[in-house]
Design a protein around this motif. Structure first.
Motif, PDB file in Angstrom:
ATOM      1  N   SER A   1       0.841  -1.190   0.000  1.00 19.97           N
ATOM      2  CA  SER A   1       0.000   0.000   0.000  1.00 19.97           C
ATOM      3  C   SER A   1       0.876   1.240   0.000  1.00 19.97           C
ATOM      4  O   SER A   1       1.910   1.285   0.667  1.00 19.97           O
ATOM      5  CB  SER A   1      -0.901   0.028   1.241  1.00 19.97           C
TER       6      SER A   1
ATOM      7  N   ARG B   1       0.312   5.310   0.676  1.00 17.91           N
ATOM      8  CA  ARG B   1      -0.679   6.250   1.177  1.00 17.91           C
ATOM      9  C   ARG B   1      -1.081   7.249   0.100  1.00 17.91           C
ATOM     10  O   ARG B   1      -0.247   7.854  -0.549  1.00 17.91           O
ATOM     11  CB  ARG B   1      -0.144   6.983   2.406  1.00 17.91           C
TER      12      ARG B   1
ATOM     13  N   ARG C   1      -4.206   4.718  -4.943  1.00 19.00           N
ATOM     14  CA  ARG C   1      -4.969   3.495  -5.105  1.00 19.00           C
ATOM     15  C   ARG C   1      -4.164   2.530  -5.969  1.00 19.00           C
ATOM     16  O   ARG C   1      -3.522   2.923  -6.931  1.00 19.00           O
ATOM     17  CB  ARG C   1      -6.326   3.779  -5.756  1.00 19.00           C
TER      18      ARG C   1
ATOM     19  N   GLU D   1      -4.610  -4.802  -6.028  1.00 17.54           N
ATOM     20  CA  GLU D   1      -4.058  -5.775  -5.084  1.00 17.54           C
ATOM     21  C   GLU D   1      -3.901  -7.098  -5.810  1.00 17.54           C
ATOM     22  O   GLU D   1      -4.791  -7.956  -5.799  1.00 17.54           O
ATOM     23  CB  GLU D   1      -4.988  -5.903  -3.883  1.00 17.54           C
TER      24      GLU D   1
ATOM     25  N   SER E   1      -5.618   2.999   0.490  1.00 18.31           N
ATOM     26  CA  SER E   1      -4.883   1.780   0.188  1.00 18.31           C
ATOM     27  C   SER E   1      -5.781   0.613  -0.175  1.00 18.31           C
ATOM     28  O   SER E   1      -5.316  -0.492  -0.328  1.00 18.31           O
ATOM     29  CB  SER E   1      -4.012   1.388   1.390  1.00 18.31           C
TER      30      SER E   1
END
Length: 336
Positions: A156, A158, A161, A164, A316
Motif C-alpha cells: 500500500s 498512502r 490506489r 491488489e 490503500s
C-alpha cells in the motif's frame, strides 16, 4: 486449449461455516468441463457446510469432501487437499465465491506458464443470479509478472490506489510445486497466498496474467474478509524475513521483499500499539512505544493517516475498476 489440459483441473475449496454459499461455489466448479476433481475441506465448521456442499454434487464422482474436527486454517486445508488430489493443475476457489461459465478455457489457451491468473469481478451478493449476464468481455492481453512487480503490487502507498494483485487466484501447475517442494505456510492465516507466490517467483516461476475474467468475488456486508489478528501481521512479516534468510535472491528481489516486510511490520506496530491502548490504556501504550523506538514512526504515521482519512481520496484499498455493465474488476482493462 492444449489437449493435455482437458479434464485435468483440481478445484480446492477450503470452507469454514460456509453453508449458505458453498453450494454455489461447488456447482460453479463442477459445471466446468476441464475440472477433474473438486476437493472441499470443511475446516472445523460448526454449521452444515459439508452437507450443503454435498447437496451440490452432480453425481459425476468428481466431488470429494473432507472434514477437519478442529479449525486448522486455510493454508492447512489447502495443503491437505493438494495431498489427497491428483489432477496436474490446481485451482483455488473461496467458499463464498464462484466461477463464471467457461472460466478455464482462456486460462488454458496456451501452455507457457507455471501460474496463470485471470481478472476478478466483484459481485454484490444481491446481484449474484444476474452476474454472468453483466460480465464484460476483455481482450486477454497476456503479460508476465516477475517477483518485484508482484511484491510491489502488494504494498500500500498512502494516498495512492493500487490493484491488489495478491487477490488474484491463479491456476497452478502441480509439477512446479512438487519440483520445488512448495506448499502453503500453515503458520499463516493472512497472506498465505502472497507468501506461496513469492516463494514460487523466487524459484523462477512463470506467472502469467490475462485480463479475461472468470472469477467472481462476492461482496457481502457481513464479510470477514480483510479482518485479521495483530499476530497474523507479525507472522506475515516473519514469513518475508524467512524468505530473505533463505538467500538466493537477486538484489532487486531482496529489496522488494524487504520493502514489503517493512510495510507489514509498520502495520503490525500500529495494531500492537492500539491493542495495548485498548486493553491497558494510553499510558501502557505510550510505554510500549517508548520501549520500542524503531516502532514510533510507524505508530505516529498510522495514527496521522487514520485521523486524516476523511480528507484523503483513494487510500490503500484495492482498486475496483468499473466495467460497462455495472460490475467492478480488479484489473483495469478495456472491454472488447
Amino acid at each position: 486449449m492444449t489437449d493435455s489440459a482437458e479434464n485435468n483441473v483440481c478445484v480446492i475449496i477450503a470452507a469454514k461455516n460456509a453453508s449458505d454459499t458453498i453450494g454455489l461455489a461447488v456447482a460453479s466448479a463442477l459445471r466446468e468441463p476441464e475440472v477433474a476433481e473438486v476437493v472441499v475441506i470443511d475446516d472445523g465448521s460448526t454449521d452444515s457446510t459439508a452437507a450443503s456442499a454435498n447437496l451440490a454434487d452432480d453425481g459425476s464422482g468428481r466431488l470429494s469432501i473432507h472434514e477437519f474436527e478442529k479449525n486448522r486454517g486455510p493454508a492447512a486445508a489447502r495443503n491437505h487437499a493438494i495431498e489427497v488430489s491428483r489432477a496436474p493443475l490446481i485451482s483455488i476457489l473461496d467458499a463464498d465465491d464462484f466461477f463464471f461459465p467457461g472460466r478455464f478455457r482462456p486460462l488454458l489457451a496456451a501452455d507457457d506458464w507455471d501460474f496463470v491468473a485471470d481478472n476478478i469481478a466483484f459481485v454484490n451478493a444481491d446481484t449474484v443470479p444476474d452476474a454472468a449476464t453483466m460480465l464484460d468481455h476483455f481482450d486477454p492481453k497476456p503479460r508476465f509478472l516477475d517477483l518485484v512487480a508482484f511484491v510491489e503490487g502488494n504494498i500500500s502507498k498512502r494516498g495512492v490506489r493500487r490493484g491488489e494483485i495478491g487477490f488474484l487466484k491463479p491456476l497452478m501447475r502441480r509439477s512446479f510445486l512438487d519440483a520445488h517442494g512448495l506448499r502453503y505456510n500453515e503458520a499463516l492465516r493472512l497472506g498465505e497466498d502472497y507468501d506461496l507466490y513469492v516463494r514460487a517467483l523466487a524459484k523462477a516461476a512463470r506467472y502469467k496474467v490475462i485480463h479475461s475474467c472468470g472469477y467472481a468475488a462476492v461482496v457481502r456486508s457481513n464479510s470477514l474478509s480483510g479482518r485479521h489478528r495483530t499476530e497474523d501481521l507479525h507472522r506475515l512479516y516473519e514469513a518475508d524475513r524467512a524468505i530473505l534468510a533463505g538467500g538466493g535472491l537477486s538484489t532487486a528481489d531482496a529489496a522488494a521483499i524487504r520493502r514489503h516486510e517493512q510495510h507489514v511490520r509498520s502495520r503490525y506496530e500500529l495494531r500492537r500499539f492500539l491493542d495495548i491502548k485498548g486493553q491497558s490504556g494510553l499510558a501502557a501504550a505510550a510505554s510500549y512505544a517508548l520501549g520500542n523506538p524503531t516502532a514510533i514512526p510507524a505508530i505516529a504515521g498510522g495514527i496521522l493517516a487514520d485521523k486524516t482519512e476523511r480528507f484523503r481520496k483513494g487510500g490503500s484499498a484495492p482498486i475496483a475498476h468499473s466495467g460497462t455493465n455495472g460490475l467492478r474488476y480488479l484489473l483495469q482493462a478495456a472491454p472488447e
